[in-house]
Design a protein around this motif. Structure first.
Motif, PDB file in Angstrom:
ATOM      1  N   ASP A   5      -5.586  -6.785  -6.829  1.00  0.00           N
ATOM      2  CA  ASP A   5      -5.761  -5.696  -6.249  1.00  0.00           C
ATOM      3  C   ASP A   5      -7.097  -5.652  -5.221  1.00  0.00           C
ATOM      4  O   ASP A   5      -7.835  -6.185  -5.777  1.00  0.00           O
ATOM      5  N   CYS A  26      -0.003   2.613  -6.944  1.00  0.00           N
ATOM      6  CA  CYS A  26       0.048   1.232  -6.455  1.00  0.00           C
ATOM      7  C   CYS A  26       1.522   0.754  -7.480  1.00  0.00           C
ATOM      8  O   CYS A  26       1.340   1.293  -8.600  1.00  0.00           O
ATOM      9  N   THR A  72      -1.837  -5.488  -4.148  1.00  0.00           N
ATOM     10  CA  THR A  72      -2.093  -4.084  -3.701  1.00  0.00           C
ATOM     11  C   THR A  72      -3.013  -3.955  -3.075  1.00  0.00           C
ATOM     12  O   THR A  72      -4.258  -4.461  -3.343  1.00  0.00           O
ATOM     13  N   SER A  82      -1.473  -2.990   4.541  1.00  0.00           N
ATOM     14  CA  SER A  82      -0.411  -3.999   3.946  1.00  0.00           C
ATOM     15  C   SER A  82       0.318  -4.718   5.285  1.00  0.00           C
ATOM     16  O   SER A  82       0.485  -6.061   5.188  1.00  0.00           O
ATOM     17  N   LYS A 115      -0.460 -10.231 -10.083  1.00  0.00           N
ATOM     18  CA  LYS A 115      -0.876  -8.985  -9.174  1.00  0.00           C
ATOM     19  C   LYS A 115      -2.439  -9.277  -9.037  1.00  0.00           C
ATOM     20  O   LYS A 115      -2.956  -9.535  -9.898  1.00  0.00           O
ATOM     21  N   CYS A 128       0.924  -1.266   0.023  1.00  0.00           N
ATOM     22  CA  CYS A 128       0.220  -0.061  -0.025  1.00  0.00           C
ATOM     23  C   CYS A 128       0.664   1.329   0.126  1.00  0.00           C
ATOM     24  O   CYS A 128       2.120   1.136   0.069  1.00  0.00           O
TER      25      CYS A 128
END
Length: 132
Positions: free
Chosen positions: A97, A87, A80, A15, A95, A8
């Motif tokens: 999110d 980000c 993220t 995070s 990844k 983050c």
């Protein structure tokens, strides 16, 4: 062993909670979590320390760290957390999110809701990947 990098902006809330939950839930022989921020803060937010302490997890001595290329190279997965355009992007790194509200400055009841939401997301991820 797999490594999940939770990121983050300030590495002082979302995070940190995600990495702590992950490391508490998961089998350490299968996976581990680290966390970082693109603009790390000086410390973990006090309200985050408080709500995690309620769950038996002490983040008081944890210091936010910078999201570096070297850190990213350790990871198999980047998660993220609501940092939008700030980000990080790492070519070739898978990844996810999670658009979560920032707990900084929120009333303690709201921070508890964010904490519990993060716990549920981490548990779902860990179960899907068979890391428990």
């Amino acid at each position: 062993m797999d490594t999940v990098l939770f990121a983050c902006v300030h590495n002082a809330g979302r995070s940190q909670m995600a990495a702590a939950w992950f490391n508490k839930m998961c089998d350490r022989t299968k996976a581990r979590a680290i966390s970082a921020g693109t603009q790390p803060g000086d410390r973990v937010h006090p309200e985050v320390v408080q709500v995690m302490r309620e769950e038996g997890i002490d983040l008081a001595g944890i210091r936010p760290q910078f999201f570096s290329e070297e850190l990213a190279q350790q990871a198999n997965l980047l998660v993220t957390m609501g940092c939008g355009d700030a980000c990080p992007y790492v070519p070739g790194l898978k990844k996810l999110d999670w658009p979560l509200q920032d707990p900084k400055g929120q009333p303690i009841e709201s921070v508890r809701v964010i904490r519990d939401e993060i716990r549920a997301l981490v548990a779902e991820l860990a179960q899907q990947q068979n890391w428990i």
